[in-house]
Scaffold this motif. Sequence first.
Motif, short mmCIF file in Angstrom:
data_model
loop_
_atom_site.label_atom_id
_atom_site.label_comp_id
_atom_site.label_asym_id
_atom_site.label_seq_id
_atom_site.Cartn_x
_atom_site.Cartn_y
_atom_site.Cartn_z
N LEU A 29 101.25 85.57 -27.70
CA LEU A 29 102.57 85.44 -28.32
C LEU A 29 103.69 85.67 -27.32
CD1 LEU A 29 102.02 87.20 -31.76
CD2 LEU A 29 102.36 84.77 -31.34
N LEU A 30 103.53 86.64 -26.45
CA LEU A 30 104.57 86.90 -25.47
C LEU A 30 104.61 85.82 -24.39
CD1 LEU A 30 104.29 90.76 -25.20
CD2 LEU A 30 106.03 89.43 -26.35
N VAL A 36 109.26 79.54 -23.96
CA VAL A 36 110.45 79.08 -24.69
C VAL A 36 111.72 79.57 -24.00
CG1 VAL A 36 111.69 79.33 -26.87
CG2 VAL A 36 109.26 78.83 -26.88
N SER A 37 111.72 80.81 -23.52
CA SER A 37 112.90 81.34 -22.83
C SER A 37 113.20 80.56 -21.56
CB SER A 37 112.70 82.81 -22.50
OG SER A 37 112.64 83.58 -23.67
N VAL A 75 113.91 88.54 -20.26
CA VAL A 75 113.75 89.92 -19.76
C VAL A 75 113.14 90.80 -20.85
CG1 VAL A 75 115.05 91.97 -19.06
CG2 VAL A 75 115.54 89.77 -18.03
N LEU A 76 113.63 90.68 -22.08
CA LEU A 76 113.08 91.50 -23.17
C LEU A 76 111.63 91.13 -23.48
CD1 LEU A 76 116.11 91.69 -25.60
CD2 LEU A 76 115.17 93.51 -24.19
N THR A 77 111.30 89.85 -23.41
CA THR A 77 109.93 89.43 -23.67
C THR A 77 108.98 89.94 -22.59
OG1 THR A 77 110.74 87.46 -24.78
CG2 THR A 77 108.44 87.45 -24.12
N GLY A 78 109.40 89.84 -21.33
CA GLY A 78 108.58 90.38 -20.25
C GLY A 78 108.43 91.89 -20.34
N LEU A 81 105.90 92.78 -23.07
CA LEU A 81 104.50 92.63 -22.64
C LEU A 81 104.04 93.86 -21.88
CD1 LEU A 81 101.96 90.92 -22.33
CD2 LEU A 81 102.99 89.89 -20.32
N ALA A 82 104.85 94.33 -20.96
CA ALA A 82 104.49 95.53 -20.21
C ALA A 82 104.41 96.75 -21.13
CB ALA A 82 105.51 95.77 -19.10
N TRP A 83 105.34 96.86 -22.07
CA TRP A 83 105.34 97.99 -23.00
C TRP A 83 104.13 97.96 -23.92
CZ3 TRP A 83 107.61 98.58 -28.30
CH2 TRP A 83 107.73 99.91 -28.66
#
Length: 94
Positions: A29-30, A36-37, A75-78, A81-83
């Motif tokens: 999903l990410l 898309v971003s 940035v928020l999507t990346g 994923l890390a979080w």
Amino acid sequence: MSPLVLASVGPDFGAVGGSSQLRAIVGALLTFGLIVSVLMVIISAAAWAVGSSNGSWQIASKGKTGLFVALGGAVLTGGALAWANWLLDVGATL
């Protein structure tokens, strides 16, 4: 008197399976969100460039706003994923 005995009581996370499937679903999903971003960054940058070159300040303004929103989304999507990976790793060690 008897010595104080510390009992190790906690949840059994080994009994709940599926963290590997959850990690795969979150990753997919990410990844879709990042694709898309990036596409929106390209489209918004092109709209900003076309609007600026033709002297249309409305299109240039919308393209600039879209570019910054798409960059923020990437940035928020990346970061998500890390979080999510960090939370899954921490949850496995509890």
